[in-house]
Scaffold this motif. Structure first.
Motif, PDB file in Angstrom:
ATOM      1  N   ASP A   1       0.832  -1.201   0.000  1.00 47.43           N
ATOM      2  CA  ASP A   1       0.000   0.000   0.000  1.00 47.43           C
ATOM      3  C   ASP A   1       0.862   1.245   0.000  1.00 47.43           C
ATOM      4  N   PHE A   2       0.177   2.382  -0.044  1.00 47.83           N
ATOM      5  CA  PHE A   2       0.879   3.645  -0.257  1.00 47.83           C
ATOM      6  C   PHE A   2       1.840   3.969   0.871  1.00 47.83           C
ATOM      7  N   TYR A   3       1.422   3.735   2.131  1.00 47.30           N
ATOM      8  CA  TYR A   3       2.259   4.163   3.260  1.00 47.30           C
ATOM      9  C   TYR A   3       3.545   3.351   3.339  1.00 47.30           C
ATOM     10  N   THR A   4       3.437   2.043   3.055  1.00 47.22           N
ATOM     11  CA  THR A   4       4.661   1.241   3.099  1.00 47.22           C
ATOM     12  C   THR A   4       5.584   1.593   1.942  1.00 47.22           C
ATOM     13  N   ARG A   5       4.993   1.969   0.798  1.00 50.96           N
ATOM     14  CA  ARG A   5       5.846   2.427  -0.306  1.00 50.96           C
ATOM     15  C   ARG A   5       6.642   3.650   0.082  1.00 50.96           C
ATOM     16  N   LEU A   6       6.023   4.515   0.910  1.00 52.21           N
ATOM     17  CA  LEU A   6       6.738   5.713   1.346  1.00 52.21           C
ATOM     18  C   LEU A   6       8.005   5.353   2.112  1.00 52.21           C
ATOM     19  N   HIS A   7       7.941   4.245   2.892  1.00 51.96           N
ATOM     20  CA  HIS A   7       9.135   3.849   3.635  1.00 51.96           C
ATOM     21  C   HIS A   7      10.288   3.604   2.675  1.00 51.96           C
ATOM     22  N   ALA A   8      10.009   2.783   1.629  1.00 54.77           N
ATOM     23  CA  ALA A   8      11.068   2.472   0.675  1.00 54.77           C
ATOM     24  C   ALA A   8      11.552   3.734  -0.022  1.00 54.77           C
ATOM     25  N   ALA A   9      10.601   4.570  -0.478  1.00 54.87           N
ATOM     26  CA  ALA A   9      11.000   5.732  -1.261  1.00 54.87           C
ATOM     27  C   ALA A   9      11.724   6.753  -0.401  1.00 54.87           C
ATOM     28  N   GLY A  10      11.197   7.016   0.796  1.00 56.03           N
ATOM     29  CA  GLY A  10      11.761   8.091   1.599  1.00 56.03           C
ATOM     30  C   GLY A  10      13.145   7.785   2.132  1.00 56.03           C
ATOM     31  N   LYS A  11      13.360   6.546   2.577  1.00 54.14           N
ATOM     32  CA  LYS A  11      14.657   6.246   3.205  1.00 54.14           C
ATOM     33  C   LYS A  11      15.723   5.913   2.177  1.00 54.14           C
ATOM     34  N   CYS A  12      15.426   4.888   1.341  1.00 51.67           N
ATOM     35  CA  CYS A  12      16.451   4.391   0.435  1.00 51.67           C
ATOM     36  C   CYS A  12      16.891   5.475  -0.532  1.00 51.67           C
ATOM     37  N   ASP A  13      15.924   6.265  -1.024  1.00 52.85           N
ATOM     38  CA  ASP A  13      16.298   7.256  -2.018  1.00 52.85           C
ATOM     39  C   ASP A  13      17.235   8.298  -1.458  1.00 52.85           C
ATOM     40  N   SER A  14      16.937   8.798  -0.234  1.00 52.38           N
ATOM     41  CA  SER A  14      17.797   9.879   0.273  1.00 52.38           C
ATOM     42  C   SER A  14      19.198   9.359   0.554  1.00 52.38           C
ATOM     43  N   LEU A  15      19.305   8.158   1.174  1.00 58.80           N
ATOM     44  CA  LEU A  15      20.648   7.647   1.454  1.00 58.80           C
ATOM     45  C   LEU A  15      21.403   7.374   0.155  1.00 58.80           C
ATOM     46  N   ALA A  16      20.720   6.750  -0.834  1.00 59.54           N
ATOM     47  CA  ALA A  16      21.397   6.385  -2.063  1.00 59.54           C
ATOM     48  C   ALA A  16      21.878   7.625  -2.805  1.00 59.54           C
TER      49      ALA A  16
END
Lengths: 92, 107, 160
Positions: B28-43
């Motif tokens: 769902d949308f909220y769990t997708r935010l976890h992947a997008a928000g964390k991994c993207d900024s660190l990467a």
């Protein structure tokens, strides 16, 4: 040798952006599309820097990358605010 | 220096890949935010710092300035990415996107 | 005071970004920095005396490396969950609320950003003292606020 690494990274980033496009096109909600657009924007910022290294002209591409990062942030905020105000979502 | 830059860039690409897979796979949308928000900024920060190191490999004052600019992008992404995540999450909560919970799963 | 500080930060940023040091570009920079300072000097230093910013600087320098390490750990956890073939068994999303004892706006914002960047949690909203946090797993939800709030408090709150 480092040139090949950068070339490979650029191609990998392009493939990842194409995968993200699946999320942008496929929905299901409008906010998923905004999120996909934000992710693609972050990748584009990095891809611009990599293109700059490949063309041996980082000093020019870094300014474009800064402008793109700022625009990406503001676009995401603006889109989120806009759909916050219009409660009736188009589609689902 | 070159090896460190290469390692940082490859690690960043790996986290980008994890982020995109997360955006595609989570339910769902909220769990997708976890992947997008964390991994993207660190990467993004990892790759950008890697490029700054690579740029510093042949040292000169103008290259130093360019590296500073690249690091400024990294700092900006580091601050802006969580803020964008907050904004989108709050919009989703107020609009009322249904969160996925364990109970909905067909046994 | 806040105006002068804003102006000099803007000017430093201009010089860094333009990379040109002749009189024409420098005077353009001074003019545009003056305009921006006139319009938006209230934004950068948000309603606080300026001394406390300098005082909290060493605390931030101690806090940031720890935060970066936590972010790496968090990303490895998310990578494990994403790459796990039976992902849906591992996650159990829930929404929690808790109250914080932090006072200054800057430390609240720092805590919110840190929560978003670290293991399995995203800050949704801050209302006065109440944080709304969306957690990916139960264990991540139970770990809040705990360690991170204490560290932010030590770094940014005035010790009174």
């Amino acid at each position: 040798m480092m040139e090949y690494l950068f070339l490979g990274c650029g191609i990998a980033l392009l493939l990842l952006m194409a995968l993200c496009l699946v999320r942008v096109v496929g929905g299901p909600t409008i906010l998923d599309r905004i999120l996909g657009g934000n992710v693609i924007g972050t990748k584009t910022t990095v891809l611009l820097l990599i293109i700059g290294v490949l063309y041996d002209n980082v000093s020019m591409f870094v300014d474009i990358a800064i402008a793109y990062a700022l625009l990406n942030f503001i676009a995401t905020l603006g889109a989120a605010k806009y759909f916050l105000r219009n409660r009736n979502l188009p589609g689902e | 220096m070159l090896w460190a830059a290469g390692f940082l860039i490859v690690a960043g690409i790996f986290f980008f890949a994890v982020g995109v897979l997360g955006v595609l796979r989570f339910p769902d949308f909220y769990t997708r935010l976890h992947a997008a928000g964390k991994c993207d900024s660190l990467a993004a920060v990892l790759v950008i710092v890697g490029i700054a190191l690579y740029n510093l490999a042949d040292f000169s004052p103008s290259n130093l300035l360019v590296s500073f600019k690249i690091l400024a992008i990294a700092a900006f992404v580091f601050i802006a990415s969580p803020t964008a995540t907050h904004a989108v999450t709050e919009a989703a909560l107020i609009i009322g996107v249904e969160p996925w919970t364990k109970k909905d799963e067909p046994q | 005071m806040a105006k002068a500080a804003t102006f000099f930060i803007m000017l430093t940023f201009w010089i860094l970004m333009s990379g040109m040091f002749d009189a024409f570009h420098l005077s353009l920079g001074v003019v545009s920095c003056l305009l921006v300072t006139l319009f938006s000097h209230k934004l950068l230093f948000y309603g606080e005396p300026r001394r406390s910013w300098l005082k909290s600087f060493p605390g931030m320098m101690l806090y940031l490396p720890w935060l970066f390490w936590q972010i790496v750990v968090a990303n490895l956890q998310v990578a494990y969950i994403v790459l796990h073939p039976r992902m849906l068994d591992l996650i159990d999303p829930c929404l929690i609320r808790f109250n914080t004892c932090l006072k200054r706006p800057i430390s609240k914002v720092t805590l919110a950003q840190s929560i978003t960047l670290t293991p399995g949690t995203i800050t949704v909203n801050i209302h006065e003292n109440e944080f709304t946090v969306y957690a990916l797993t139960r264990s991540a939800a139970e770990a809040l606020p705990g360690e991170m709030e204490r560290r932010v408090g030590r770094a940014l709150e005035p010790t009174s």
